[in-house]
Design a protein around this motif. Structure first.
Motif, PDB file in Angstrom:
ATOM      1  N   LYS A 139      -6.808 105.436  35.614  1.00 39.07           N
ATOM      2  CA  LYS A 139      -5.959 104.508  34.841  1.00 39.07           C
ATOM      3  C   LYS A 139      -5.487 105.148  33.533  1.00 39.07           C
ATOM      4  CE  LYS A 139      -7.670 100.428  35.024  1.00 39.07           C
ATOM      5  NZ  LYS A 139      -8.531  99.264  34.776  1.00 39.07           N
ATOM      6  N   LYS A 187     -17.587 103.706  32.343  1.00 37.96           N
ATOM      7  CA  LYS A 187     -17.865 102.283  32.521  1.00 37.96           C
ATOM      8  C   LYS A 187     -19.345 102.068  32.258  1.00 37.96           C
ATOM      9  CE  LYS A 187     -15.579  98.526  33.704  1.00 37.96           C
ATOM     10  NZ  LYS A 187     -14.162  98.247  33.457  1.00 37.96           N
ATOM     11  N   ASP A 195     -15.622  93.795  29.311  1.00 36.15           N
ATOM     12  CA  ASP A 195     -15.264  93.608  30.725  1.00 36.15           C
ATOM     13  C   ASP A 195     -15.887  92.267  31.124  1.00 36.15           C
ATOM     14  OD1 ASP A 195     -13.999  95.183  33.111  1.00 36.15           O
ATOM     15  OD2 ASP A 195     -15.854  94.410  33.937  1.00 36.15           O
ATOM     16  N   MET A 196     -16.281  92.101  32.372  1.00 34.13           N
ATOM     17  CA  MET A 196     -16.741  90.776  32.817  1.00 34.13           C
ATOM     18  C   MET A 196     -17.980  90.328  32.033  1.00 34.13           C
ATOM     19  SD  MET A 196     -16.109  90.680  36.886  1.00 34.13           S
ATOM     20  CE  MET A 196     -16.212  88.894  37.017  1.00 34.13           C
ATOM     21  N   THR A 241      -4.529  92.586  28.591  1.00 37.54           N
ATOM     22  CA  THR A 241      -4.616  92.850  30.033  1.00 37.54           C
ATOM     23  C   THR A 241      -3.791  91.817  30.799  1.00 37.54           C
ATOM     24  OG1 THR A 241      -6.825  93.759  29.682  1.00 37.54           O
ATOM     25  CG2 THR A 241      -6.190  93.315  31.942  1.00 37.54           C
ATOM     26  N   GLN A 291      -7.006  84.055  40.973  1.00 41.65           N
ATOM     27  CA  GLN A 291      -8.455  83.905  41.098  1.00 41.65           C
ATOM     28  C   GLN A 291      -9.094  84.443  39.824  1.00 41.65           C
ATOM     29  OE1 GLN A 291     -11.058  86.635  43.156  1.00 41.65           O
ATOM     30  NE2 GLN A 291     -12.166  84.949  44.134  1.00 41.65           N
ATOM     31  N   GLY A 292      -9.783  83.587  39.080  1.00 44.21           N
ATOM     32  CA  GLY A 292     -10.428  84.015  37.827  1.00 44.21           C
ATOM     33  C   GLY A 292      -9.671  83.455  36.634  1.00 44.21           C
ATOM     34  N   PHE A 293     -10.409  82.814  35.735  1.00 45.36           N
ATOM     35  CA  PHE A 293      -9.777  82.248  34.542  1.00 45.36           C
ATOM     36  C   PHE A 293     -10.568  82.674  33.318  1.00 45.36           C
ATOM     37  CE2 PHE A 293      -8.049  78.692  31.897  1.00 45.36           C
ATOM     38  CZ  PHE A 293      -6.707  78.916  32.155  1.00 45.36           C
ATOM     39  N   GLY A 294     -10.931  83.959  33.299  1.00 41.37           N
ATOM     40  CA  GLY A 294     -11.626  84.523  32.134  1.00 41.37           C
ATOM     41  C   GLY A 294     -10.610  85.148  31.208  1.00 41.37           C
ATOM     42  N   VAL A 324      -8.803  87.870  31.462  1.00 42.33           N
ATOM     43  CA  VAL A 324      -7.568  88.348  32.095  1.00 42.33           C
ATOM     44  C   VAL A 324      -6.779  87.176  32.700  1.00 42.33           C
ATOM     45  CG1 VAL A 324      -6.628  89.869  33.860  1.00 42.33           C
ATOM     46  CG2 VAL A 324      -8.650  90.578  32.568  1.00 42.33           C
ATOM     47  N   ASP A 326     -12.099  79.539  39.354  1.00 46.63           N
ATOM     48  CA  ASP A 326     -13.113  80.332  38.656  1.00 46.63           C
ATOM     49  C   ASP A 326     -14.426  80.115  39.382  1.00 46.63           C
ATOM     50  OD1 ASP A 326     -14.207  77.927  37.773  1.00 46.63           O
ATOM     51  OD2 ASP A 326     -13.366  78.091  35.753  1.00 46.63           O
ATOM     52  N   ALA A 373      -8.069  88.081  39.857  1.00 50.68           N
ATOM     53  CA  ALA A 373      -8.387  88.461  38.464  1.00 50.68           C
ATOM     54  C   ALA A 373      -9.859  88.190  38.183  1.00 50.68           C
ATOM     55  CB  ALA A 373      -7.499  87.694  37.488  1.00 50.68           C
ATOM     56  N   ALA A 429      -5.007  92.292  39.255  1.00 51.01           N
ATOM     57  CA  ALA A 429      -5.474  92.186  37.868  1.00 51.01           C
ATOM     58  C   ALA A 429      -6.946  92.581  37.771  1.00 51.01           C
ATOM     59  CB  ALA A 429      -5.276  90.765  37.352  1.00 51.01           C
ATOM     60  N   ASN A 440     -10.364  94.756  39.050  1.00 49.00           N
ATOM     61  CA  ASN A 440     -10.576  96.120  39.519  1.00 49.00           C
ATOM     62  C   ASN A 440     -11.038  96.100  40.967  1.00 49.00           C
ATOM     63  OD1 ASN A 440      -9.945  97.893  37.296  1.00 49.00           O
ATOM     64  ND2 ASN A 440     -11.670  96.963  36.218  1.00 49.00           N
ATOM     65  N   GLY A 475      -4.902  96.375  29.025  1.00 52.88           N
ATOM     66  CA  GLY A 475      -6.072  96.306  28.148  1.00 52.88           C
ATOM     67  C   GLY A 475      -6.399  97.660  27.550  1.00 52.88           C
TER      68      GLY A 475
HETATM   69  P1  NAD Z   1     -14.342  87.433  32.370  1.00 54.61           P
HETATM   70  O1  NAD Z   1     -15.805  87.544  32.368  1.00 54.61           O
HETATM   71  O2  NAD Z   1     -13.660  87.084  31.089  1.00 54.61           O
HETATM   72  O3  NAD Z   1     -13.866  86.375  33.464  1.00 54.61           O
HETATM   73  C1  NAD Z   1     -14.256  86.460  34.796  1.00 54.61           C
HETATM   74  C2  NAD Z   1     -13.666  85.260  35.521  1.00 54.61           C
HETATM   75  O4  NAD Z   1     -13.942  85.406  36.920  1.00 54.61           O
HETATM   76  C3  NAD Z   1     -14.280  83.926  35.084  1.00 54.61           C
HETATM   77  O5  NAD Z   1     -13.274  82.937  35.038  1.00 54.61           O
HETATM   78  C4  NAD Z   1     -15.251  83.626  36.220  1.00 54.61           C
HETATM   79  O6  NAD Z   1     -15.525  82.242  36.356  1.00 54.61           O
HETATM   80  C5  NAD Z   1     -14.454  84.176  37.392  1.00 54.61           C
HETATM   81  N1  NAD Z   1     -15.276  84.392  38.563  1.00 54.61           N
HETATM   82  C6  NAD Z   1     -16.485  84.992  38.647  1.00 54.61           C
HETATM   83  N2  NAD Z   1     -16.936  84.917  39.914  1.00 54.61           N
HETATM   84  C7  NAD Z   1     -15.989  84.256  40.633  1.00 54.61           C
HETATM   85  C8  NAD Z   1     -15.874  83.862  41.973  1.00 54.61           C
HETATM   86  N3  NAD Z   1     -16.836  84.128  42.850  1.00 54.61           N
HETATM   87  N4  NAD Z   1     -14.743  83.201  42.366  1.00 54.61           N
HETATM   88  C9  NAD Z   1     -13.761  82.907  41.474  1.00 54.61           C
HETATM   89  N5  NAD Z   1     -13.815  83.263  40.194  1.00 54.61           N
HETATM   90  C10 NAD Z   1     -14.923  83.935  39.766  1.00 54.61           C
HETATM   91  O7  NAD Z   1     -13.792  88.836  32.950  1.00 54.61           O
HETATM   92  P2  NAD Z   1     -12.384  89.510  32.697  1.00 54.61           P
HETATM   93  O8  NAD Z   1     -12.491  90.390  31.500  1.00 54.61           O
HETATM   94  O9  NAD Z   1     -11.300  88.476  32.780  1.00 54.61           O
HETATM   95  O10 NAD Z   1     -12.274  90.488  33.954  1.00 54.61           O
HETATM   96  C11 NAD Z   1     -11.790  90.040  35.217  1.00 54.61           C
HETATM   97  C12 NAD Z   1     -11.434  91.244  36.076  1.00 54.61           C
HETATM   98  O11 NAD Z   1     -10.447  92.021  35.400  1.00 54.61           O
HETATM   99  C13 NAD Z   1     -12.590  92.201  36.349  1.00 54.61           C
HETATM  100  O12 NAD Z   1     -12.400  92.767  37.635  1.00 54.61           O
HETATM  101  C14 NAD Z   1     -12.412  93.270  35.294  1.00 54.61           C
HETATM  102  O13 NAD Z   1     -13.005  94.504  35.653  1.00 54.61           O
HETATM  103  C15 NAD Z   1     -10.899  93.361  35.261  1.00 54.61           C
HETATM  104  N6  NAD Z   1     -10.347  93.934  34.030  1.00 54.61           N
HETATM  105  C16 NAD Z   1     -10.618  93.384  32.805  1.00 54.61           C
HETATM  106  C17 NAD Z   1     -10.042  93.932  31.666  1.00 54.61           C
HETATM  107  C18 NAD Z   1     -10.225  93.319  30.303  1.00 54.61           C
HETATM  108  O14 NAD Z   1      -9.552  93.778  29.357  1.00 54.61           O
HETATM  109  N7  NAD Z   1     -11.053  92.323  30.116  1.00 54.61           N
HETATM  110  C19 NAD Z   1      -9.218  95.066  31.778  1.00 54.61           C
HETATM  111  C20 NAD Z   1      -8.956  95.605  33.039  1.00 54.61           C
HETATM  112  C21 NAD Z   1      -9.533  95.021  34.153  1.00 54.61           C
END
Ligand code: NAD
Length: 422
Positions: free
Chosen positions: A101, A113, A153-154, A196, A223-226, A228, A248, A299, A322, A324, A353
């Motif tokens: 990347k 990492k 990250d997560m 990101t 998929q995912g509301f963290g 990203v 999420d 995501a 979104a 990895n 990011g």
């Molecule tokens: P985060 O911890 O802020 O959020 C993770 C989200 O995923 C949460 O909403 C969680 O509830 C959800 N989640 C977890 N398990 C789940 C499941 N089984 N089904 C549905 N949702 C689920 O993490 P993040 O920083 O948003 O990272 C998310 C992804 O993006 C990861 O793969 C991470 O490696 C990648 N990423 C993050 C960044 C960054 O800047 N934060 C940069 C590049 C890539």
């Protein structure tokens, strides 16, 4: 596409996915066997035990890892993840993705990492702080502004990075450039937390133009509301797209007219999950993959789009990675080759990011600050250029976006390795 066939006996790990993608891409490059080994094996790995005093007086011991995959192009860079699935192999895979990347975006970094095997949701704030401080002390030997620079990250965030900064600086002297994604008050960059998600939208928009996918009013499922997912959803909503489904770890919500994002964010602040949102219908987690949309955006976790469950069922015009490594190689092949659905690869789609982390690092080194407009303008410029470089290579070589992105990135790292010698 990747030349190695998925072993049927077990689900692929994230590290397997990263390895297969690398091997598929380098097959076409003129690299010696020893260069392939140098590029595929990590430069340095640190594994530590992390004892934590829990609030109830007991002690628990966790395992943590920091993998520096390749630093030929600069100090290594990559996030720290707290998750029960973390193991050394996963961290290796994620570190390799960071190498490709940063090279693809032509940033002066290598890839790393880190991760601790822990369910961070079960920790109190004080426990999480103690864990972060102990983990930092134990990997500090390998860290530093010109050596290895972590980021969130997560299940880690700006606060986690603030503890890391404090712990590292207590030994080395005040060192804001030792970590990125920290709070703005401690030298973080404005626009880092949104970068990101916002970057995903920029790359998605460029891809939509190329593939003739309508933009305003188009449907996005996430998929995912963290960090990203939520910033992507907010940026897409502002842009006039319809965010039709979000899930999420607690469940999901669906509204074909588009979810009211400000109301959804207010609900998440109260409830801690998107599930139960009054402005949408309930959506079971896995049902997201069947939601009709233009843009399907994983995501959250790795390996979630796969042959067994959903690659044939996705009802979208484009997959935008979104997260990895969310797509297994066989699913990738089904989507790109068999179904003609472009997949915008993680090392391009979620690079926003690390691009703004680079801006943060340079601002720290110069003791200077950019404003939000400047950060957003520079982010846009970097990502638009990277997308079109990948598109041009994909067209020229007749390959998918992922292989094109890998070919560009791997060549850059191989050249740097060669120049630096043994
Ligand atoms: P985060 O911890 O802020 O959020 C993770 C989200 O995923 C949460 O909403 C969680 O509830 C959800 N989640 C977890 N398990 C789940 C499941 N089984 N089904 C549905 N949702 C689920 O993490 P993040 O920083 O948003 O990272 C998310 C992804 O993006 C990861 O793969 C991470 O490696 C990648 N990423 C993050 C960044 C960054 O800047 N934060 C940069 C590049 C890539």
């Amino acid at each position: 596409m990747a030349s190695i066939v998925e072993p049927p006996s077990r689900p692929l790990s994230l590290a397997d996915i990263a390895r297969i993608q690398f091997q598929g891409a380098v097959a076409s490059l003129d690299l010696t066997e020893s260069m392939r080994m140098r590029l595929s094996l990590p430069f340095r790995e640190i594994t530590v035990r992390v004892p934590v005093l829990m609030d109830d007086g007991s002690e628990r011991v966790f395992m943590g890892h920091r993998v520096q995959h390749n630093g030929a192009r600069g100090p290594t860079k990559g996030g720290i993840r707290y998750h029960p699935d973390v193991d050394l192999d996963e961290v290796r895979g994620l570190a390799a993705l960071m190498t490709w990347k940063t090279a693809l975006l032509d940033l002066p970094f290598g890839g790393a990492k880190g991760g601790v095997t822990v369910d961070a949701r079960t920790l109190s704030r004080n426990e999480k702080e103690r864990l972060t401080r102990t983990f930092t002390r134990r990997i500090a030997i390998g860290l530093g502004p010109y050596r290895d620079i972590p980021a969130p990250d997560m299940y880690t965030d700006a606060q986690t990075m603030a503890w890391l900064l404090d712990e590292y600086s207590s030994r080395a002297g005040y060192s804001p450039a030792c970590v990125t994604g920290k709070p703005v008050e401690l030298g973080g960059s404005v626009g880092r937390s949104e970068a990101t998600g916002r970057g995903v939208l920029i790359v998605m928009r460029e891809a939509a133009k190329v593939h003739g996918v309508p933009w305003k009013g188009s449907r996005v499922a996430i998929q995912g509301f963290g960090n990203v997912g939520s910033h992507l959803a907010a940026a897409a909503f502002e842009e006039g797209l319809r965010v039709v489904a979000v899930t999420d770890v607690g469940g999901g919500t669906h509204n074909d007219n588009g979810l009211d994002l400000p109301a959804l964010q207010a609900h998440v602040e109260r409830a801690g999950t998107v599930a139960g949102f009054a402005g949408g219908d309930r959506l079971e987690g896995e049902a997201i993959w069947r939601v009709p949309c233009e843009f399907m955006v994983p995501a959250a976790l790795g390996g979630v789009i796969n042959r067994e469950e959903n690659a044939q069922a996705l009802d979208c015009r484009m997959v935008v990675e979104a997260a990895n490594a969310p797509t297994t190689p066989i699913a990738d092949k089904i989507l790109t080759d068999d179904r003609g659905i472009p997949v915008i690869p993680d090392i391009l789609a979620n690079a926003g990011g690390v691009v703004v982390s680079y801006f943060e690092w340079t601002q720290n080194l110069q003791q200077f600050r950019w404003d939000l407009d400047e950060v957003r303008r520079q982010l846009e410029k970097k990502l638009v250029a990277a997308f079109h470089e990948v598109r041009a290579r994909a067209d020229a070589d007749g390959v998918c976006y992922r292989d094109a992105a890998y070919r560009i990135a791997v060549r850059r790292v191989a050249d740097a390795e060669e120049l630096r010698g043994h």
